[in-house]
Design a protein around this motif. Structure first.
Motif, mmCIF file in Angstrom:
data_model
loop_
_atom_site.group_PDB
_atom_site.id
_atom_site.type_symbol
_atom_site.label_atom_id
_atom_site.label_comp_id
_atom_site.label_asym_id
_atom_site.label_seq_id
_atom_site.Cartn_x
_atom_site.Cartn_y
_atom_site.Cartn_z
ATOM 1 N N PRO A 494 0.730 -1.160 -0.006
ATOM 2 C CA PRO A 494 -0.056 -0.166 -0.008
ATOM 3 C C PRO A 494 0.912 1.296 -0.051
ATOM 4 O O PRO A 494 1.798 1.474 0.804
ATOM 5 C CB PRO A 494 -0.746 -0.265 1.170
ATOM 6 C CG PRO A 494 -0.696 -1.425 1.568
ATOM 7 C CD PRO A 494 0.631 -2.054 1.211
ATOM 8 N N LEU A 495 0.388 2.104 -0.620
ATOM 9 C CA LEU A 495 1.146 3.470 -0.758
ATOM 10 C C LEU A 495 0.858 4.386 0.527
ATOM 11 O O LEU A 495 -0.410 4.051 1.081
ATOM 12 C CB LEU A 495 0.971 4.293 -2.187
ATOM 13 C CG LEU A 495 1.313 3.669 -3.544
ATOM 14 C CD1 LEU A 495 0.832 4.524 -4.670
ATOM 15 C CD2 LEU A 495 3.034 3.791 -3.437
ATOM 16 N N GLU A 501 6.599 11.626 -3.984
ATOM 17 C CA GLU A 501 7.798 10.715 -3.928
ATOM 18 C C GLU A 501 8.784 11.361 -5.123
ATOM 19 O O GLU A 501 8.080 11.955 -5.985
ATOM 20 C CB GLU A 501 7.637 9.349 -4.231
ATOM 21 C CG GLU A 501 8.817 8.459 -4.162
ATOM 22 C CD GLU A 501 9.698 8.465 -2.834
ATOM 23 O OE1 GLU A 501 10.180 9.439 -2.444
ATOM 24 O OE2 GLU A 501 9.233 7.459 -2.045
ATOM 25 N N SER A 502 10.013 11.033 -5.087
ATOM 26 C CA SER A 502 10.730 11.775 -6.177
ATOM 27 C C SER A 502 11.809 10.342 -6.701
ATOM 28 O O SER A 502 12.048 9.565 -6.017
ATOM 29 C CB SER A 502 11.829 12.775 -5.463
ATOM 30 O OG SER A 502 11.182 13.798 -5.078
ATOM 31 N N LEU A 503 12.026 10.534 -8.136
ATOM 32 C CA LEU A 503 12.872 9.496 -8.458
ATOM 33 C C LEU A 503 14.221 10.296 -9.104
ATOM 34 O O LEU A 503 14.042 11.439 -9.656
ATOM 35 C CB LEU A 503 12.131 9.074 -9.900
ATOM 36 C CG LEU A 503 11.237 8.019 -9.889
ATOM 37 C CD1 LEU A 503 10.706 7.431 -11.198
ATOM 38 C CD2 LEU A 503 11.370 7.011 -8.824
ATOM 39 N N VAL A 566 6.268 3.446 -3.396
ATOM 40 C CA VAL A 566 6.272 3.267 -4.491
ATOM 41 C C VAL A 566 7.383 2.174 -5.040
ATOM 42 O O VAL A 566 8.452 2.059 -4.415
ATOM 43 C CB VAL A 566 6.878 4.485 -5.341
ATOM 44 C CG1 VAL A 566 7.077 4.597 -6.871
ATOM 45 C CG2 VAL A 566 6.058 5.865 -4.967
ATOM 46 N N GLU A 567 6.932 1.238 -5.942
ATOM 47 C CA GLU A 567 7.780 0.289 -6.355
ATOM 48 C C GLU A 567 8.422 0.593 -7.676
ATOM 49 O O GLU A 567 7.653 1.109 -8.685
ATOM 50 C CB GLU A 567 6.603 -1.012 -6.731
ATOM 51 C CG GLU A 567 5.771 -1.554 -5.512
ATOM 52 C CD GLU A 567 4.845 -2.332 -5.855
ATOM 53 O OE1 GLU A 567 4.868 -3.053 -6.885
ATOM 54 O OE2 GLU A 567 4.048 -2.774 -4.984
ATOM 55 N N VAL A 568 9.503 0.513 -7.694
ATOM 56 C CA VAL A 568 10.701 0.848 -8.863
ATOM 57 C C VAL A 568 11.254 -0.227 -9.334
ATOM 58 O O VAL A 568 12.128 -0.948 -8.477
ATOM 59 C CB VAL A 568 11.386 2.001 -8.380
ATOM 60 C CG1 VAL A 568 12.151 2.682 -9.490
ATOM 61 C CG2 VAL A 568 10.432 3.300 -7.791
ATOM 62 N N MET A 569 11.621 -0.415 -10.633
ATOM 63 C CA MET A 569 12.272 -1.290 -11.201
ATOM 64 C C MET A 569 13.768 -0.623 -11.773
ATOM 65 O O MET A 569 13.539 0.380 -12.797
ATOM 66 C CB MET A 569 11.882 -2.203 -12.300
ATOM 67 C CG MET A 569 12.634 -3.246 -12.781
ATOM 68 S SD MET A 569 12.091 -4.471 -13.789
ATOM 69 C CE MET A 569 11.453 -3.490 -15.107
ATOM 70 N N GLU A 643 17.674 15.114 -8.676
ATOM 71 C CA GLU A 643 16.282 14.760 -8.810
ATOM 72 C C GLU A 643 15.719 14.902 -10.277
ATOM 73 O O GLU A 643 15.883 16.014 -10.840
ATOM 74 C CB GLU A 643 15.469 15.697 -7.778
ATOM 75 C CG GLU A 643 13.904 15.373 -7.824
ATOM 76 C CD GLU A 643 13.271 16.133 -6.949
ATOM 77 O OE1 GLU A 643 12.973 15.804 -5.771
ATOM 78 O OE2 GLU A 643 12.733 17.323 -7.405
ATOM 79 N N LEU A 644 14.856 13.798 -10.694
ATOM 80 C CA LEU A 644 14.356 14.131 -12.178
ATOM 81 C C LEU A 644 12.898 14.095 -12.408
ATOM 82 O O LEU A 644 12.276 14.826 -13.054
ATOM 83 C CB LEU A 644 14.793 12.728 -12.851
ATOM 84 C CG LEU A 644 16.343 12.852 -13.547
ATOM 85 C CD1 LEU A 644 16.576 11.379 -14.222
ATOM 86 C CD2 LEU A 644 16.314 13.848 -14.411
ATOM 87 N N LEU A 645 12.118 13.136 -11.503
ATOM 88 C CA LEU A 645 10.811 13.305 -11.532
ATOM 89 C C LEU A 645 10.202 13.472 -10.159
ATOM 90 O O LEU A 645 10.424 12.830 -9.308
ATOM 91 C CB LEU A 645 10.402 11.736 -12.221
ATOM 92 C CG LEU A 645 10.714 11.639 -13.670
ATOM 93 C CD1 LEU A 645 10.393 10.159 -14.138
ATOM 94 C CD2 LEU A 645 10.139 12.582 -14.771
ATOM 95 N N LYS A 646 8.732 13.949 -10.229
ATOM 96 C CA LYS A 646 8.047 14.012 -8.862
ATOM 97 C C LYS A 646 6.726 13.151 -9.270
ATOM 98 O O LYS A 646 6.290 13.189 -10.272
ATOM 99 C CB LYS A 646 7.714 15.421 -8.848
ATOM 100 C CG LYS A 646 8.575 16.387 -8.202
ATOM 101 C CD LYS A 646 8.710 16.157 -6.823
ATOM 102 C CE LYS A 646 9.606 17.189 -6.072
ATOM 103 N NZ LYS A 646 9.768 16.888 -4.672
ATOM 104 N N ILE A 647 6.564 12.505 -8.275
ATOM 105 C CA ILE A 647 5.401 11.420 -8.134
ATOM 106 C C ILE A 647 4.379 11.918 -7.201
ATOM 107 O O ILE A 647 4.705 12.110 -5.971
ATOM 108 C CB ILE A 647 5.995 10.008 -7.945
ATOM 109 C CG1 ILE A 647 6.932 9.712 -9.107
ATOM 110 C CG2 ILE A 647 4.657 9.064 -8.021
ATOM 111 C CD1 ILE A 647 7.583 8.328 -8.830
ATOM 112 N N SER A 648 3.017 12.013 -7.497
ATOM 113 C CA SER A 648 2.101 12.272 -6.714
ATOM 114 C C SER A 648 1.228 10.992 -6.436
ATOM 115 O O SER A 648 1.036 10.255 -7.258
ATOM 116 C CB SER A 648 0.962 13.282 -7.443
ATOM 117 O OG SER A 648 1.466 14.639 -7.658
#
Length: 649
Positions: A494-495, A501-503, A566-569, A643-648
């Motif tokens: 669960p989020l 969150e940032s990538l 966040v699940e990241v590959m 930092e490259l991407l922002k995630i809502s």
């Protein structure tokens, strides 16, 4: 939708997923898979193939293999070659190419040929050819073998007096005629299939296979063995002799096609080929096998004189190679002489242990490689037949093509033979198939000794194969297939809602939008959204604050779970699963806490380039169903930890 329409649709979509009909060089099939040789691997869309309704999976090895399951695969493959206007195994012609298209196609073919040459070895090619010759025959082996097993049980029970011969002999004869349609003419079927594999004319290959049957030879004036002067016997030289003869046929035909004028090629080439190869088979290949057999008899007699467990082991271990060479026929007079003089043959129960070793080896393969659907299907079909004493399906369809399992199966047979030799006095009152049916023919109530030997052969074949006989490449292929089929290496969680969150950049290089990736699975965002970096450095860092959730067996991908769920590959390179981890060094382990400053892996970029793999370091969010938005960016140069991407969330 009717079944016929469904088959047509599947066939068309497989061609489409394989890069179009022009990209497919030839089509064959086995029990569960449509097997295609493709001209340009880069045009194949495996994900597209996997998405076809009715397709169970895709394996990209030396051939592109699309799994559609038994019962349907033959219809799909036949429909595909019908659409192409060729027969199974024949080369599909390419439409006329011009300019750049022709150059690129030629370059792709040369590249594929060079790649295959580098990875191949004579032994691998031999085993692959053996597999391609016999795998199409597996359904016939299984069906005829089961009938043969029933015939063996009934015959032995009649011989032992458990069944009335007057009542059962007619049925036994009818069933024998049916099963002999396969086993009596196995040499012909082998010749046809071997010709397709080696590139000779299939019907001519069948004729070459039929030669060893010596049909029409006058028993009163037999053909003489050039080495010993003894009469040749039918099937002398065995299946391997046929395969060698057909290989010679293919070489001769190819040369004749080059020198014989087209106007008379159809007359001259087959005539000369059949005559020369047939003569070589009769006067060289078969006599050579006879020469070997004569010396083998002397060796067998010596082993029998030594006696005991040693004799049992040697005979049990060597019987399968004798079967492959057709030399087991020379043992028939020995069995008959033993039965005539003593009432039973002590040799047959020992030799029957070879089949037990095959059964044990097959079970071990089934246990260790149970996720290999095709192999599992073959074993499931061949095991009952093998238990009933018909060994061809297991030998030619399972253990021999894999190499090491054939050797460990022979060791299992030797162990069973040693047990029977140690017990002593275990004989059969008649000649018949081995396996369980032979129990009914064991003399002097020593059936228990035969059963102990059979169990020892099963166990020996299983143990030696389980620990020493599993091919490493098959295990690696299963791991690679599982890795490629997995949509995400990280578990669902669960989020933390109403959060961000940032990538972060994972290495130095040019960061780009995921849609620009050369891999269609990633560029079409089938697995999720994210970014990739064309790496200028081999140092790779974590894309998030979080935990290492999983590491792929081939080291090319790492799964992360961020602190906010966040699940990241992280996928290092494109199509790098085939590299079996060689360019990658993982610096973390599952469960480790990481930050964007954590070095998680190093990549040998030179090795990637030499392997013709793109150095794209892809970062993908895989639980997109729980993500509200992901920001975008313009292509730019980046450094690690940026930092490259922002995630809502």
């Amino acid at each position: 939708m009717t079944e016929k329409t469904d088959i047509k649709k599947i066939a068309a979509e497989i061609f489409d997923g394989a890069g179009g009909m022009d990209n497919v060089e030839s089509v064959v099939h086995c029990m569960t898979r449509v097997r295609m040789s493709v001209r340009d691997d880069t045009k194949v869309n495996k994900e597209k193939l996997k998405a076809i309704p009715g397709v169970l999976g895709v394996v990209d090895d030396e051939q592109l293999q699309v799994i559609v399951g038994p019962g349907k695969v033959n219809k799909v493959a036949q429909e595909m070659v019908s659409m192409a206007g060729v027969n199974l195994g024949e080369t599909i012609p390419v439409h006329e190419q011009h300019g750049k298209e022709k150059v690129e196609a030629l370059a792709a073919q040369n590249k594929a040929a060079q790649k295959a040459k580098q990875k191949s070895t004579p032994m691998k090619r031999f085993l692959k050819d053996i597999s391609n010759i016999f795998v199409p025959m597996i359904p016939a082996f299984v069906g005829s073998g089961l009938i043969a097993g029933v015939v063996a049980v009934m015959t032995n029970m009649v011989t032992a007096g458990y069944l009335d011969g007057d009542t059962w002999n007619q049925l036994i004869m009818v069933l024998s005629i049916i099963k002999n349609g396969m086993f009596s003419y196995l040499a012909i079927y082998t010749g046809v299939n071997a010709a397709q594999v080696f590139g000779a004319t299939p019907t001519v290959g069948g004729i070459i296979g039929a030669v060893i049957l010596l049909t029409g030879m006058n028993p009163d004036q037999p053909i003489k063995n050039l080495f010993t002067g003894e009469a040749l016997s039918a099937n002398q030289g065995g299946i391997l002799g046929v395969i060698f003869a057909v290989w010679l046929l293919a070489q001769l035909e190819k040369r004749l096609h080059h020198v014989v004028p087209d106007s008379i090629d159809i007359i001259v080439t087959p005539t000369i080929s059949i005559l020369l190869i047939g003569l070589a088979e009769i006067y060289f290949i078969m006599p050579l096998a006879g020469f070997i057999s004569d010396n083998m008899v002397g060796g067998i007699n010596w082993v029998l004189n030594v006696g005991g467990a040693f004799s049992g082991f040697v005979l049990g271990a060597l019987f399968l190679p004798m079967v492959m060479l057709g030399l087991h026929q020379i043992l028939t007079p020995i069995h008959v002489q033993m039965i005539t003089e003593t009432g039973s043959t002590l040799l047959l129960p020992i030799l029957a242990m070879a089949g037990g070793g095959q059964v044990g080896a097959a079970i071990a393969l089934w246990v260790r490689l149970r996720k290999d659907r095709e192999l599992s299907d073959m074993i499931k079909g061949a095991l009952p037949v093998g238990i009933l004493g018909i060994g061809e399906p297991l030998i030619y369809g399972v253990t021999l093509p894999l190499g090491k399992p054939f050797i460990t199966a022979c060791i299992g047979g030797g162990i069973g033979g040693a047990v029977i030799g140690l017990i002593g006095g275990v004989g059969a009152i008649a000649i018949g198939p081995s396996g369980l049916p032979l129990i009914f023919l064991i003399a002097n109530h020593k059936w228990w000794g035969y059963v102990l030997g059979l169990l020892a052969a099963y166990l020996g074949g299983f143990i030696f194969t389980y620990f020493f006989g599993i091919p490493k490449d098959r295990l690696a292929a299963i791991q690679n297939t599982n890795a490629a089929a997995s949509e995400s290496p990280v578990p669902a969680t669960p989020l933390k809602t109403n959060a961000e969150e940032s990538l972060y950049a994972v290495t130095t290089g040019q960061a780009k939008d995921l849609t620009e990736s050369i891999d269609p699975v990633f560029s079409q965002k089938m697995m999720g959204d994210g970014y990739f970096i064309v790496a200028a450095s081999g140092d790779i860092y974590a894309p998030v604050f979080g935990t290492v959730a999983s590491i792929f067996p081939t080291k090319h991908a790492i799964g992360f779970l961020s602190d906010k769920g966040v699940e990241v590959m992280l996928h290092m390179g494109v199509d790098t699963v085939k590299l079996n981890g060689e360019p990658f060094t993982i610096q973390v382990k599952e469960g480790d806490k990481v930050t964007p400053e954590t070095l998680v892996a190093t990549v040998n970029l030179t090795a990637l380039k030499e392997a013709n793999k793109a150095n794209e370091m892809l970062v993908i969010v895989t639980n997109m169903e729980s993500i509200k938005t992901i920001s975008s960016f313009h292509s730019k140069e980046v450094s690690p930890n940026e930092e490259l991407l922002k995630i809502s969330l």
